[in-house]
Design an enzyme around this catalytic site. Sequence first.
Site, PDB file in Angstrom:
ATOM      1  N   ARG A  60      39.149  57.573  46.540  1.00  3.70           N
ATOM      2  CA  ARG A  60      40.575  58.094  47.112  1.00  3.70           C
ATOM      3  C   ARG A  60      41.574  58.398  45.886  1.00  3.70           C
ATOM      4  O   ARG A  60      42.480  58.949  46.273  1.00  3.70           O
ATOM      5  CB  ARG A  60      41.017  57.151  48.254  1.00  3.70           C
ATOM      6  CG  ARG A  60      40.185  57.307  49.595  1.00  3.70           C
ATOM      7  CD  ARG A  60      40.439  56.142  50.375  1.00  3.70           C
ATOM      8  NE  ARG A  60      40.443  54.875  50.225  1.00  3.70           N
ATOM      9  CZ  ARG A  60      39.661  53.973  50.216  1.00  3.70           C
ATOM     10  NH1 ARG A  60      38.362  54.180  50.803  1.00  3.70           N
ATOM     11  NH2 ARG A  60      39.877  52.780  49.981  1.00  3.70           N
ATOM     12  N   GLU A  97      34.089  40.115  44.546  1.00  4.24           N
ATOM     13  CA  GLU A  97      34.326  38.746  45.339  1.00  4.24           C
ATOM     14  C   GLU A  97      32.840  38.525  45.504  1.00  4.24           C
ATOM     15  O   GLU A  97      32.522  37.138  45.413  1.00  4.24           O
ATOM     16  CB  GLU A  97      35.014  38.986  46.653  1.00  4.24           C
ATOM     17  CG  GLU A  97      35.208  37.774  47.313  1.00  4.24           C
ATOM     18  CD  GLU A  97      36.082  38.025  48.540  1.00  4.24           C
ATOM     19  OE1 GLU A  97      35.934  36.998  49.525  1.00  4.24           O
ATOM     20  OE2 GLU A  97      36.364  39.115  48.734  1.00  4.24           O
TER      21      GLU A  97
END
Length: 172
Positions: A60, A97
């Site tokens: 994006r 993560e």
Amino acid sequence: MELKSLIRDIPDFPQQGIMFRDITTLLKNPQGLRYTIDTLTQKCRDRNLLPDYIVGMESRGFVFAPLLAYQLNAGFIPVRKPGKLPAAVHHIEYELEYGTDRLEIHQDALEAGAKVLVVDDLIATGGTAKATAELLAKMGAKILGFAFVIELTGLNGRQMLPNLPIISLMEY
């Protein structure tokens, strides 16, 4: 203009407990898109963040970075996920993560000493922005700062980019 009114919230996407901030509703609004780019442009000029290149992160960031590059009379350079650039690349692996990811940039994308501004739609944990900065620094770029449309302040991404100017248009 209240940009937050043009952002759609999608609960539990891409997984349970995540509130996804969907920019597609902003992008389809001509006045909202123009206001976003004009505001980013003015904030860059006000802070003297006038780069040779705008570096946009996949995917994006590719929406906002070329428009900002046009406004600031700068070139646009994409930083991509693995295997999408056709020429020789520099790369960096970074921690997520749950696992790792990798970013790539063409080896001939910029010359040492080039002034760059890194642009993406959103900063959350700051991991992708930090990895992009490290990749650009290895190439000898002078990183002027970062510009984001949205900042998720509770995830402390800004702390991953110490001592660099950060522009964000809205915070959640």
